[in-house]
Write a protein that holds these residues in place. Sequence first.
Motif, PDB file in Angstrom:
ATOM      1  N   VAL B 310      -6.226  37.515   9.029  1.00 59.09           N
ATOM      2  CA  VAL B 310      -7.287  37.516   7.640  1.00 59.09           C
ATOM      3  C   VAL B 310      -6.247  36.542   6.567  1.00 59.09           C
ATOM      4  O   VAL B 310      -4.656  36.609   5.915  1.00 59.09           O
ATOM      5  CB  VAL B 310      -7.473  38.890   6.818  1.00 59.09           C
ATOM      6  N   LEU B 311      -7.328  36.456   5.705  1.00 60.62           N
ATOM      7  CA  LEU B 311      -6.468  35.706   4.302  1.00 60.62           C
ATOM      8  C   LEU B 311      -6.472  36.850   3.289  1.00 60.62           C
ATOM      9  O   LEU B 311      -6.639  36.192   1.746  1.00 60.62           O
ATOM     10  CB  LEU B 311      -6.737  34.154   3.723  1.00 60.62           C
ATOM     11  N   GLY B 312      -6.940  37.882   3.728  1.00 66.03           N
ATOM     12  CA  GLY B 312      -7.114  38.489   2.379  1.00 66.03           C
ATOM     13  C   GLY B 312      -8.245  39.352   2.345  1.00 66.03           C
ATOM     14  O   GLY B 312      -9.715  39.787   3.946  1.00 66.03           O
ATOM     15  N   PRO B 313      -8.792  40.475   2.079  1.00 72.57           N
ATOM     16  CA  PRO B 313     -10.194  41.789   2.222  1.00 72.57           C
ATOM     17  C   PRO B 313     -11.598  40.331   2.251  1.00 72.57           C
ATOM     18  O   PRO B 313     -11.828  40.045   1.418  1.00 72.57           O
ATOM     19  CB  PRO B 313     -10.524  42.624   1.142  1.00 72.57           C
ATOM     20  N   ASN B 314     -12.329  40.615   3.791  1.00 71.76           N
ATOM     21  CA  ASN B 314     -12.956  39.709   3.889  1.00 71.76           C
ATOM     22  C   ASN B 314     -13.726  38.739   4.008  1.00 71.76           C
ATOM     23  O   ASN B 314     -14.406  37.636   3.418  1.00 71.76           O
ATOM     24  CB  ASN B 314     -14.151  40.448   2.819  1.00 71.76           C
ATOM     25  N   PHE B 315     -11.746  37.942   4.644  1.00 67.17           N
ATOM     26  CA  PHE B 315     -11.882  36.628   4.461  1.00 67.17           C
ATOM     27  C   PHE B 315     -11.154  36.423   6.075  1.00 67.17           C
ATOM     28  O   PHE B 315     -10.218  37.171   5.895  1.00 67.17           O
ATOM     29  CB  PHE B 315     -10.789  35.802   3.880  1.00 67.17           C
ATOM     30  N   ASP B 316     -11.817  37.172   7.005  1.00 64.83           N
ATOM     31  CA  ASP B 316     -11.367  36.482   8.300  1.00 64.83           C
ATOM     32  C   ASP B 316     -11.093  35.830   8.193  1.00 64.83           C
ATOM     33  O   ASP B 316     -11.556  34.647   8.088  1.00 64.83           O
ATOM     34  CB  ASP B 316     -11.463  37.147   9.043  1.00 64.83           C
ATOM     35  N   PHE B 317      -9.624  35.125   8.541  1.00 63.66           N
ATOM     36  CA  PHE B 317      -9.162  33.728   9.569  1.00 63.66           C
ATOM     37  C   PHE B 317      -8.574  34.181  10.415  1.00 63.66           C
ATOM     38  O   PHE B 317      -6.728  33.752  10.064  1.00 63.66           O
ATOM     39  CB  PHE B 317      -9.187  32.680   7.851  1.00 63.66           C
ATOM     40  N   LEU B 318      -8.484  34.689  11.660  1.00 71.73           N
ATOM     41  CA  LEU B 318      -7.427  34.459  12.823  1.00 71.73           C
ATOM     42  C   LEU B 318      -6.700  33.942  12.913  1.00 71.73           C
ATOM     43  O   LEU B 318      -7.155  32.376  13.326  1.00 71.73           O
ATOM     44  CB  LEU B 318      -7.953  35.436  14.068  1.00 71.73           C
ATOM     45  N   ALA B 319      -5.345  32.902  12.815  1.00 74.16           N
ATOM     46  CA  ALA B 319      -4.360  31.849  13.330  1.00 74.16           C
ATOM     47  C   ALA B 319      -2.997  32.261  13.306  1.00 74.16           C
ATOM     48  O   ALA B 319      -3.345  33.189  13.008  1.00 74.16           O
ATOM     49  CB  ALA B 319      -4.442  31.643  11.747  1.00 74.16           C
ATOM     50  N   TYR B 320      -3.060  31.039  13.511  1.00 75.90           N
ATOM     51  CA  TYR B 320      -1.054  31.140  14.137  1.00 75.90           C
ATOM     52  C   TYR B 320      -0.328  29.943  13.190  1.00 75.90           C
ATOM     53  O   TYR B 320      -1.264  29.302  13.024  1.00 75.90           O
ATOM     54  CB  TYR B 320      -1.145  31.248  15.330  1.00 75.90           C
ATOM     55  N   TYR B 321       0.334  30.254  12.177  1.00 82.93           N
ATOM     56  CA  TYR B 321       1.067  29.455  11.830  1.00 82.93           C
ATOM     57  C   TYR B 321       2.529  29.124  12.068  1.00 82.93           C
ATOM     58  O   TYR B 321       3.376  30.224  12.505  1.00 82.93           O
ATOM     59  CB  TYR B 321       1.293  30.964  10.540  1.00 82.93           C
ATOM     60  N   LEU B 322       2.753  27.797  11.989  1.00 84.92           N
ATOM     61  CA  LEU B 322       4.116  27.411  12.096  1.00 84.92           C
ATOM     62  C   LEU B 322       4.702  26.851  11.885  1.00 84.92           C
ATOM     63  O   LEU B 322       4.136  25.728  10.583  1.00 84.92           O
ATOM     64  CB  LEU B 322       4.006  26.213  13.368  1.00 84.92           C
ATOM     65  N   GLU B 323       5.835  27.447  10.927  1.00 85.22           N
ATOM     66  CA  GLU B 323       6.030  26.921   9.578  1.00 85.22           C
ATOM     67  C   GLU B 323       7.543  26.072   9.813  1.00 85.22           C
ATOM     68  O   GLU B 323       8.722  26.591  10.124  1.00 85.22           O
ATOM     69  CB  GLU B 323       6.932  27.979   8.620  1.00 85.22           C
ATOM     70  N   ILE B 324       7.132  24.742   9.685  1.00 81.08           N
ATOM     71  CA  ILE B 324       8.715  23.875   9.747  1.00 81.08           C
ATOM     72  C   ILE B 324       9.096  23.626   7.996  1.00 81.08           C
ATOM     73  O   ILE B 324       9.007  23.088   7.195  1.00 81.08           O
ATOM     74  CB  ILE B 324       8.488  22.833  10.510  1.00 81.08           C
ATOM     75  N   PRO B 325      10.371  24.148   8.035  1.00 74.12           N
ATOM     76  CA  PRO B 325      11.885  23.656   6.398  1.00 74.12           C
ATOM     77  C   PRO B 325      11.686  22.211   6.787  1.00 74.12           C
ATOM     78  O   PRO B 325      11.753  21.951   7.935  1.00 74.12           O
ATOM     79  CB  PRO B 325      12.351  24.574   6.591  1.00 74.12           C
ATOM     80  N   GLY B 326      12.132  21.869   6.044  1.00 75.02           N
ATOM     81  CA  GLY B 326      12.363  20.413   5.780  1.00 75.02           C
ATOM     82  C   GLY B 326      11.000  19.255   5.651  1.00 75.02           C
ATOM     83  O   GLY B 326      11.204  19.338   3.791  1.00 75.02           O
ATOM     84  N   PRO B 327      10.486  18.712   6.704  1.00 73.79           N
ATOM     85  CA  PRO B 327       9.145  18.776   5.847  1.00 73.79           C
ATOM     86  C   PRO B 327       7.991  19.966   5.243  1.00 73.79           C
ATOM     87  O   PRO B 327       7.511  19.203   4.238  1.00 73.79           O
ATOM     88  CB  PRO B 327       8.074  18.527   7.288  1.00 73.79           C
ATOM     89  N   ASN B 328       8.489  20.827   4.960  1.00 73.01           N
ATOM     90  CA  ASN B 328       7.722  22.289   4.265  1.00 73.01           C
ATOM     91  C   ASN B 328       5.611  22.046   4.521  1.00 73.01           C
ATOM     92  O   ASN B 328       5.638  21.835   3.955  1.00 73.01           O
ATOM     93  CB  ASN B 328       8.409  21.505   2.921  1.00 73.01           C
ATOM     94  N   VAL B 329       6.216  22.061   5.672  1.00 77.91           N
ATOM     95  CA  VAL B 329       4.555  22.193   6.300  1.00 77.91           C
ATOM     96  C   VAL B 329       4.585  23.236   6.784  1.00 77.91           C
ATOM     97  O   VAL B 329       5.745  23.840   7.626  1.00 77.91           O
ATOM     98  CB  VAL B 329       3.930  20.977   7.075  1.00 77.91           C
ATOM     99  N   THR B 330       3.326  23.252   7.117  1.00 77.25           N
ATOM    100  CA  THR B 330       3.048  24.641   8.063  1.00 77.25           C
ATOM    101  C   THR B 330       1.735  24.354   8.521  1.00 77.25           C
ATOM    102  O   THR B 330       0.703  24.141   7.984  1.00 77.25           O
ATOM    103  CB  THR B 330       1.786  26.226   6.736  1.00 77.25           C
ATOM    104  N   TRP B 331       2.139  24.144   9.919  1.00 75.97           N
ATOM    105  CA  TRP B 331       1.083  24.371  10.968  1.00 75.97           C
ATOM    106  C   TRP B 331      -0.213  25.397  11.417  1.00 75.97           C
ATOM    107  O   TRP B 331       0.598  26.218  11.777  1.00 75.97           O
ATOM    108  CB  TRP B 331       1.002  23.583  12.077  1.00 75.97           C
ATOM    109  N   VAL B 332      -1.564  25.400  10.981  1.00 74.42           N
ATOM    110  CA  VAL B 332      -1.869  26.668  11.194  1.00 74.42           C
ATOM    111  C   VAL B 332      -2.993  26.147  12.014  1.00 74.42           C
ATOM    112  O   VAL B 332      -3.801  25.377  11.985  1.00 74.42           O
ATOM    113  CB  VAL B 332      -2.772  26.959   9.916  1.00 74.42           C
ATOM    114  N   PHE B 333      -3.418  26.777  13.363  1.00 71.78           N
ATOM    115  CA  PHE B 333      -4.031  27.186  14.299  1.00 71.78           C
ATOM    116  C   PHE B 333      -4.767  27.904  14.010  1.00 71.78           C
ATOM    117  O   PHE B 333      -4.632  29.057  14.644  1.00 71.78           O
ATOM    118  CB  PHE B 333      -3.121  27.260  15.590  1.00 71.78           C
ATOM    119  N   GLY B 334      -6.364  27.738  13.495  1.00 69.99           N
ATOM    120  CA  GLY B 334      -7.593  28.213  13.582  1.00 69.99           C
ATOM    121  C   GLY B 334      -7.811  28.614  14.800  1.00 69.99           C
ATOM    122  O   GLY B 334      -8.669  28.070  15.683  1.00 69.99           O
ATOM    123  N   TYR B 335      -8.345  30.419  15.208  1.00 66.28           N
ATOM    124  CA  TYR B 335      -8.258  30.462  16.471  1.00 66.28           C
ATOM    125  C   TYR B 335      -9.722  30.653  16.553  1.00 66.28           C
ATOM    126  O   TYR B 335     -10.507  29.734  18.156  1.00 66.28           O
ATOM    127  CB  TYR B 335      -8.016  32.023  17.177  1.00 66.28           C
TER     128      TYR B 335
END
Lengths: 371, 359
Positions: B310-335
Amino acid sequence: MPNLSGSVSFIFGNVTVGGSAQLTHSYFDGTDPGCIGISWSHALSGPDAGQFSVVSDDGFSLATGGRCGGAAGKIVVKFSPTSGGNKTATLTLTGTMTNTPFVISLTGTGGVGGTLTLQPQTTNDFGVVKDGTASSPLNVQAINNSGSDVIVSAIAFNGDFSAGPGQPGLPFTLHANNADGAVNIPVIFTPTFTGFRITANAVSVTSSATNSPTSQSMQGTGAVIFPAFTVSGPNQVVLMAFVGAMGAISVLQVNANDLNCEEPGSFTRVYDWGMPLFEKYLGRAILRYEDNSAATFGCTVTATPVGRVSAAGLPGGGGANDGLIHEVFADLQVSGDLIQVAVSRIASQGPMEITEIFHEVDKRGEVVEGV
Amino acid sequence: MTLTKIPLKSGANQLGAPASLATWGGVVSDFPAPGALAVFDDMRNFLCRKGRIITRPRLNAFGAPPDGARVRYLGTFQDITNQYHTLVLTTKNAYMITNGPVYNLLGYPGGVTTLDGTTLPFSTAQILNSLYFANGSQPLMYSDGSAVLQVAGDIQGSCQFLTTNAQALIMAVTTEPAPGNVNSTVFPRRVRWSASGLPNEWVTATDPSAGFNDLVEVPDIISGLTTLGRNTYVFRTNGITVMYPTAATGLGTLAFAFEDFSFAPLGVGNLFYLFDGSTPQPIGYSNKKRIYKDLAAASGDQVVGGILPVLGPNFDFLAYYLEIPGPNVTWVFGYDEKNWMRIDSGAGFLSAMNFVGVA
């Protein structure tokens, strides 16, 4: 010869059980012109002699000097009933007076009355406490809302509950009509084993009240741990911890009710027809969006390698947070191998939602065929 | 064979009219329109959810730990008294958050004075109303909800991965004895499990249901650990080893059986898989090269991944987060949408995230 004169009765009336009252009577030698003096000793007797006591008696000190000329000698008697009902006793003065023994009757009534109320100051539930450890104290309040004084003579604790620090001194009187306010009785819970514990007479107060002994139920739960730093489970949020420039640490809370975009955002859709021998044609592209702010955003369509670029500019909020669905690109016509539709959002320009990207594909152009 | 060029006819299709191939002379009509099969998307700081492309939720300030150290774990658990606690692990200390937020520093058991040691993220597992954690720097410890952390009984050392199965606490890539002790050694192929139902009992001589296994029959090392259903999957650099509880346990009997599988039939170069317990499904899709590019530029900290429903109550968002420091990006895979989103923030790079109780 001297002759002792004075009251022959001490009448105390009603005295609350556990309390006391004192009376003082004076005795005279009104018939001793020669000033010979009087001395005497006293003795208490009778069925309730234990309820009375002689606090002071001048008779003892008259033995050598005596009293004369009508001087008074005082006797102070105290009545301390330990139970209810009429109490009687006899005080006998035996001495050098002619009318010895001088008999004085003592009467009084042990009074029972009033109602003592016990109640938790905040709660009677200690919650979860680690086994074998003492809890923080909770106060039980003793209150007398009745019309009679109540004298508290003893406080007992039972079960896993015991006296906390700062116990009131005993005995103490709670005067009628809550004149003294509430008196706190601190209680501590020390569970001896795991599980819920409740003791009906965890605090038991003995008093002169008609409802004595008065009890207060206390409860608590013994546990193998003492929970620390608890939070309420349902109040949940997504927290994200960041490491910023120069190692600065920040923890941010996701606000799921606000889809604002603090960072610049973009969405790009590329149509790759995958057929290099044909001219590709995107006859119609529609982007539907729901703009939840008054800010604008950028939309462009780019076709390559033909090189034709058709830009839709920056459509406004289309009503500024009107909650309606709007369209752009409705009449767009471009062609190329790759056709790119891009939406860009400037940082902190409010939320937007793209509800649909629709494209209608046609193809035309040169066709090479074998003969 | 000669080639004949068929000239293009001019004219535009009318808006709203169905695209008619017959309108255009010379167009070969035996090729179906390619359509969406050749469509691909790229997103930055947009999320794709429930058929909509939305700007991501606002991020509001929330107090940071007082030690100023990097947060490696955020999580809420329920203790044996049914009370909730939100544990925060930094590279130096352990805290519990209470309303405010207030960061309440936890005490350490004997022999432990800090969580400092490695930069690796913490692996956690909940069993018997306690939250166990380790990252290879300190002995395996747990929080039972009290104000002081505890060492996991007679644990031999530390580890990098934790999970549970058959009422046993399982750890992988162990360091035995714990770092800082003489002869402390990392065992990158070792899986060790506690006695069943006793996560603080790790010595086989004391309880024969505790034990360990070095995966010597495979050439690679362990890179992850998780449990799905009755199986625990030991992820390796080139495959998966499945361990599952055997029916018979007891003296002289291994409590878990192991079977090895390789990623080789699925192709080389697929780093990202969605695994439902049967066949790993590559999910890199067309974003794979871009993710690899960001991974190649990683620097400054550990690349970490995690799943958040989730991203909060009543905000379902099943996702995988891959955090990459350096480029400082997060790749998010929404299921649900099965696509990747590229998220970044001026706050820097993510070091931990979770759905937690804070008040």
